[in-house]
Design an enzyme around this catalytic site. Structure first.
Site, PDB file in Angstrom:
ATOM      1  N   LEU A 125      43.393  54.021  46.696  1.00  0.00           N
ATOM      2  CA  LEU A 125      44.824  53.927  46.374  1.00  0.00           C
ATOM      3  C   LEU A 125      45.134  52.732  45.466  1.00  0.00           C
ATOM      4  CD1 LEU A 125      46.512  54.952  49.778  1.00  0.00           C
ATOM      5  CD2 LEU A 125      45.829  56.403  47.863  1.00  0.00           C
ATOM      6  N   SER A 128      42.860  47.055  44.838  1.00  0.00           N
ATOM      7  CA  SER A 128      42.311  45.870  44.139  1.00  0.00           C
ATOM      8  C   SER A 128      43.066  45.613  42.843  1.00  0.00           C
ATOM      9  CB  SER A 128      40.806  46.018  43.890  1.00  0.00           C
ATOM     10  OG  SER A 128      40.543  47.161  43.119  1.00  0.00           O
ATOM     11  N   ASP A 171      43.535  52.192  36.865  1.00  0.00           N
ATOM     12  CA  ASP A 171      44.181  51.556  38.025  1.00  0.00           C
ATOM     13  C   ASP A 171      45.050  50.370  37.603  1.00  0.00           C
ATOM     14  OD1 ASP A 171      42.609  53.329  39.423  1.00  0.00           O
ATOM     15  OD2 ASP A 171      42.035  51.887  40.965  1.00  0.00           O
TER      16      ASP A 171
END
Ligand code: PMV
Length: 340
Positions: A125, A128, A171
């Protein structure tokens, strides 16, 4: 960025389409979710960089209020050491982010970084990246570096490289800019989806996994049988572009079918797990219009798309009764943002 504020938050994410293929230059569709990591920076009372991490993870039942404290040790080559109460080593991204900022800072003012995260780590998800993005934004204002969004995104990418080896950058980009994005080779465009009225259920399989391992697994498969695996990645890329049109048109049924097809291709790629496939099938039986694993695979989470809130809610309750962690996720428009 407001230079006086030193508390920022950044969102987690789910990949709707295109994981793994995105590492090889194909597009992915990714959305920010309403789970966030918050970072506040204050002046360290010692002449050292301090880091305190607490978690309020969504799945803490009841909330454990975990708290860990670290200090950047100059003696040990700058590695962040655990204090005597800590048992777990520190995520190297924090080390990178802290050190990088200190290298860049002209006037050395030692920060005490306080992190609190709602995003469970290690399940795909984007925890980091959210930590790196929020920390960079907070440190930037505290050290008066005034990073632009672009700089925050680029530095967070470097932190992701330390953790994941060869990340696509998806991300850190979604965590920085938020929304729903079509992402390809470090370029992104935010998608405007006025007719998107559906619900995404996220189920945690509870199976541990590691992004780096699965990215390397695909790289090895490509080396062994290049044309077979290149074709699969290309198919995923093509399907992602069709999904983009369905998303914009608000064609949820078609989007769901494409999601399920994407899962089958991820299976062929060798990154699924029998439990993940079982969970996607269960979500389909529970009324989802489409379901797939999300993230690197091998474990972590699956997602199911629902047209109807009641059905989504029932699916969540059913998954919970089978012992899985599950919730309905809202999509988040905001990327990194200042907090009061
Ligand atoms: O599982 P996650 O959230 O780390 O996502 C990994 C997505 C990959 O496409 C497999 C890798 C990447 O860097 O895009």
């Amino acid at each position: 960025m407001d230079a006086r504020k030193t508390t920022f938050s950044a969102p987690g994410k789910i990949i709707l389409f295109g994981e793994h293929a995105v590492v090889y230059g194909h597009p992915a569709i990714v959305t920010a979710i309403d789970l966030r990591t918050k970072c506040r920076v204050s002046k360290s009372l010692q002449n050292e960089v301090q880091l305190s991490i607490s978690s309020d993870y969504l799945f803490n039942e009841p909330s454990t209020g975990l708290k860990k404290n670290y200090i950047v040790s100059k003696e040990q080559n700058g590695f962040i050491t655990q204090d005597s109460k800590n048992e777990q080593p520190l995520n190297p991204a924090y080390y990178f982010v802290t050190k990088k900022i200190l290298d860049l800072a002209t006037s050395k003012k030692y920060p005490h970084i306080h992190i609190n995260s709602e995003i469970p780590p290690g399940i795909g998800l984007g925890s980091s990246a959210a930590s790196a993005v929020a920390t960079l934004a907070s440190l930037s204002t505290f050290m008066e570096l005034e990073f632009s969004m672009k700089e925050i995104n680029e530095l967070a990418f470097e932190a992701e490289e330390i953790i994941h080896g060869k990340p696509s950058g998806v991300d850190n980009t979604i965590s920085t800019y938020g929304g729903i994005q079509l992402y390809k080779e470090k370029k992104f465009s935010k998608l405007s989806i006025p007719n998107f009225s559906s619900y995404v259920v996220i189920v945690n399989s509870g199976i541990p996994r590691n992004t780096k391992t699965y990215v390397e697994k695909v790289a090895k498969s490509l080396e062994k049988d290049t044309s077979k695996y290149q074709n699969i990645l290309e198919e995923i890329g093509n399907l992602t572009l069709i999904a983009k049109s369905s998303l914009i048109e608000g064609n949820i049924q078609k989007l769901g079918k494409l999601m399920t097809q994407n899962h089958l291709l991820l299976e062929k790629l060798g990154v699924s797990h029998p439990i993940l496939t079982e969970l996607t099938n269960s979500l389909l039986q529970l009324g989802s219009v489409g379901s797939k694993l999300t993230g690197a695979g091998g474990g972590g989470c699956v997602i199911g798309l629902f047209e109807n809130y009641q059905k989504a809610n029932r699916a969540v309750e059913e998954m919970k009764s089978r012992g899985f962690q599950a919730f309905i996720s809202s999509l988040a428009e905001r990327g990194v943002q200042v907090e009061q």
